[in-house]
Every structure is written in structure tokens, then in C-alpha cells.
Design a protein around this motif. Structure first.
Motif, short mmCIF file in Angstrom:
data_model
loop_
_atom_site.label_atom_id
_atom_site.label_comp_id
_atom_site.label_asym_id
_atom_site.label_seq_id
_atom_site.Cartn_x
_atom_site.Cartn_y
_atom_site.Cartn_z
N PHE A 1 -0.19 -0.34 7.09
CA PHE A 1 0.73 0.82 7.25
C PHE A 1 0.87 0.61 8.88
CE2 PHE A 1 -0.69 4.26 9.50
CZ PHE A 1 0.02 5.45 8.49
N ALA A 2 -0.21 0.60 9.29
CA ALA A 2 -0.23 0.02 10.94
C ALA A 2 0.81 -0.94 11.52
CB ALA A 2 -1.87 -0.56 11.80
N VAL A 3 1.32 -1.67 10.87
CA VAL A 3 1.83 -2.45 10.90
C VAL A 3 3.67 -1.74 11.09
CG1 VAL A 3 3.26 -4.81 11.16
CG2 VAL A 3 0.98 -4.31 11.44
N LYS A 4 3.64 -1.36 10.37
CA LYS A 4 5.03 -0.67 10.19
C LYS A 4 5.26 0.79 10.97
CE LYS A 4 7.26 2.40 6.57
NZ LYS A 4 8.47 2.01 7.34
N ARG A 5 3.95 1.23 11.45
CA ARG A 5 3.95 2.58 12.55
C ARG A 5 4.31 1.72 13.74
NH1 ARG A 5 2.38 7.70 12.33
NH2 ARG A 5 2.68 7.35 9.63
N LEU A 6 3.64 1.02 13.58
CA LEU A 6 4.01 0.17 15.42
C LEU A 6 4.82 -0.55 15.38
CD1 LEU A 6 0.20 -1.60 15.81
CD2 LEU A 6 1.03 0.50 17.32
N THR A 7 5.84 -0.85 14.61
CA THR A 7 7.06 -1.43 14.61
C THR A 7 7.99 -0.17 14.96
OG1 THR A 7 6.58 -3.25 13.48
CG2 THR A 7 8.67 -3.44 13.45
N ASP A 8 8.37 0.67 13.37
CA ASP A 8 9.00 1.61 13.79
C ASP A 8 8.81 2.65 15.06
OD1 ASP A 8 9.13 1.32 10.88
OD2 ASP A 8 8.18 2.95 9.86
N GLN A 9 7.47 2.31 15.69
CA GLN A 9 7.62 3.05 16.90
C GLN A 9 8.17 2.14 18.30
OE1 GLN A 9 5.16 5.88 18.35
NE2 GLN A 9 4.82 6.78 15.29
N LYS A 10 7.97 0.61 17.57
CA LYS A 10 8.83 -0.33 19.16
C LYS A 10 7.20 0.12 19.98
CE LYS A 10 13.60 0.72 18.43
NZ LYS A 10 13.90 0.92 17.20
N MET B 1 0.94 -2.05 0.15
CA MET B 1 -0.12 0.10 0.00
C MET B 1 1.08 1.28 0.09
SD MET B 1 -2.83 1.53 2.58
CE MET B 1 -3.64 0.55 1.76
N THR B 2 0.50 2.20 -1.09
CA THR B 2 0.58 2.93 -1.30
C THR B 2 0.72 4.33 0.31
OG1 THR B 2 0.08 4.28 -2.82
CG2 THR B 2 2.31 2.79 -3.27
N ILE B 3 1.87 5.35 0.29
CA ILE B 3 0.66 6.64 0.77
C ILE B 3 -0.47 7.15 0.23
CG2 ILE B 3 2.37 8.54 0.20
CD1 ILE B 3 0.84 7.96 4.04
N SER B 4 -0.77 7.08 -1.16
CA SER B 4 -1.66 7.40 -1.42
C SER B 4 -3.11 6.63 -1.49
CB SER B 4 -1.17 8.05 -3.01
OG SER B 4 -1.14 6.22 -3.86
N ASP B 5 -2.56 5.77 -1.21
CA ASP B 5 -3.92 5.22 -1.03
C ASP B 5 -4.06 4.84 -0.06
OD1 ASP B 5 -3.64 3.84 -3.22
OD2 ASP B 5 -2.34 2.01 -2.89
N ILE B 6 -3.59 5.92 1.43
CA ILE B 6 -3.89 5.84 2.96
C ILE B 6 -5.20 6.62 2.78
CG2 ILE B 6 -3.42 6.57 5.26
CD1 ILE B 6 -2.30 3.55 3.81
N ASN B 7 -6.08 6.54 3.28
CA ASN B 7 -6.91 8.16 4.15
C ASN B 7 -7.24 8.05 5.34
OD1 ASN B 7 -9.10 9.03 4.22
ND2 ASN B 7 -10.73 7.99 3.48
N PRO B 8 -6.50 9.35 5.39
CA PRO B 8 -6.02 10.04 6.82
C PRO B 8 -7.25 9.95 7.21
CG PRO B 8 -5.25 11.63 5.04
CD PRO B 8 -5.44 10.00 4.18
N VAL B 9 -8.61 10.12 6.79
CA VAL B 9 -9.90 10.06 7.53
C VAL B 9 -9.47 9.29 8.48
CG1 VAL B 9 -11.92 10.99 7.69
CG2 VAL B 9 -10.66 12.27 6.90
N GLU B 10 -9.58 8.08 8.00
CA GLU B 10 -9.98 6.95 8.57
C GLU B 10 -8.84 6.09 9.29
OE1 GLU B 10 -10.51 4.06 5.42
OE2 GLU B 10 -12.24 5.29 4.18
N LEU B 11 -7.61 6.71 9.40
CA LEU B 11 -6.87 6.37 9.82
C LEU B 11 -6.25 7.62 11.55
CD1 LEU B 11 -4.16 4.69 7.94
CD2 LEU B 11 -5.60 3.87 9.86
N LYS B 12 -6.98 8.73 11.19
CA LYS B 12 -6.88 9.92 12.19
C LYS B 12 -7.11 9.27 13.58
CE LYS B 12 -8.28 14.01 13.59
NZ LYS B 12 -9.17 15.49 12.84
N VAL B 13 -8.29 8.30 13.79
CA VAL B 13 -8.42 7.67 15.72
C VAL B 13 -7.31 7.15 15.79
CG1 VAL B 13 -9.30 6.49 16.84
CG2 VAL B 13 -10.81 7.96 15.34
N PHE B 14 -6.51 5.51 15.22
CA PHE B 14 -5.43 4.87 15.19
C PHE B 14 -4.33 6.24 15.50
CE2 PHE B 14 -1.66 3.24 12.93
CZ PHE B 14 -1.42 2.00 14.49
N LEU B 15 -3.43 6.85 14.34
CA LEU B 15 -3.10 7.66 14.88
C LEU B 15 -2.66 8.33 16.48
CD1 LEU B 15 -2.39 9.35 11.50
CD2 LEU B 15 -1.02 7.59 12.88
N ASN B 16 -3.98 8.64 16.55
CA ASN B 16 -4.64 9.07 18.12
C ASN B 16 -3.96 8.75 19.16
OD1 ASN B 16 -5.26 11.85 19.55
ND2 ASN B 16 -6.72 10.15 20.34
#
Length: 117
Positions: free
Chosen positions: A40-49, A1-16
């Protein structure tokens, strides 16, 4: 999935949720999302340990538990089936671990226990 495939509205809660976890507001989070955001979520969590586990829900959705390592290890032992199949006791423990209102959890436990009887 590329960053252009990500809908920031749908992931706003996750990031919060990640923000709140990092700030110590939450010890553990349960986030249900579309499976297309899993990488996307796994990469974000893995990157932040940040420790996590994924539970398939069906209908192209996943439950993503993440948080402190101790909590995630307990979830690995506790949640071995769909959440709607948990016993009243398991459901109570999970709700308490997620920081849900303890009085509401007590009411929910009593209601579920009566239904099981």
C-alpha cells in the motif's frame, strides 16, 4: 492487499507524513510500520512520484524512508545496517536529516560518543 485489508487508523500517520512532505513541512520522513502495509505504502509513494527506500527491521516491520530524491540518495549511502548499529556520527546525521531538534541530537551524539569510548 485489498483496500478492505487496510486499517486507516494504522496508516493515518503515514498519510499525514505524505501530506506534510507535499506541503514542504518535511524534506524527508522515517516511518516504521507493519510489513503488511508495504505494498500500500509503495503504491501511494510511487503514484505520487515520491522517492523512497525500505529497510527491513525484523518482527514483520519495515523502516520506510521517503522524501526528496537527494535525501533518499544520501540515506542509501548512509544507512547500510540496522539503525541501532549506526555510529554516533551516522546517527547524528540521520537525525539532522529527519529534522529532529538539533540540540537534542547534539546531546544524543555526546552520550553515544561517551558510551563508545
Amino acid at each position: 492487499m485489498t483496500i478492505s485489508d487496510i486499517n486507516p487508523v494504522e496508516l493515518k500517520v503515514f498519510l499525514n507524513h505524505i501530506y506534510e512532505f507535499k506541503k514542504g513541512v518535511r524534506q524527508m520522513v522515517l516511518y516504521t510500520t507493519n510489513k503488511k502495509y508495504e505494498a500500500f505504502a509503495v503504491k501511494r509513494l510511487t503514484d505520487q512520484k515520491i522517492s523512497y527506500i525500505i529497510q527491513p527491521v525484523g518482527n514483520g516491520r519495515i523502516n520506510l524512508f521517503f522524501g526528496r530524491k537527494e535525501c533518499i540518495e544520501a540515506i542509501r549511502l548512509l544507512v547500510k545496517q540496522p539503525l541501532n548499529k549506526l555510529s554516533p556520527e551516522e546517527d547524528f546525521i540521520l537525525g539532522a536529516m529527519l529534522g529532529y531538534d538539533i540540540c537534542a541530537q547534539c546531546e544524543r551524539y555526546c552520550e553515544r560518543k561517551v558510551r563508545c569510548a
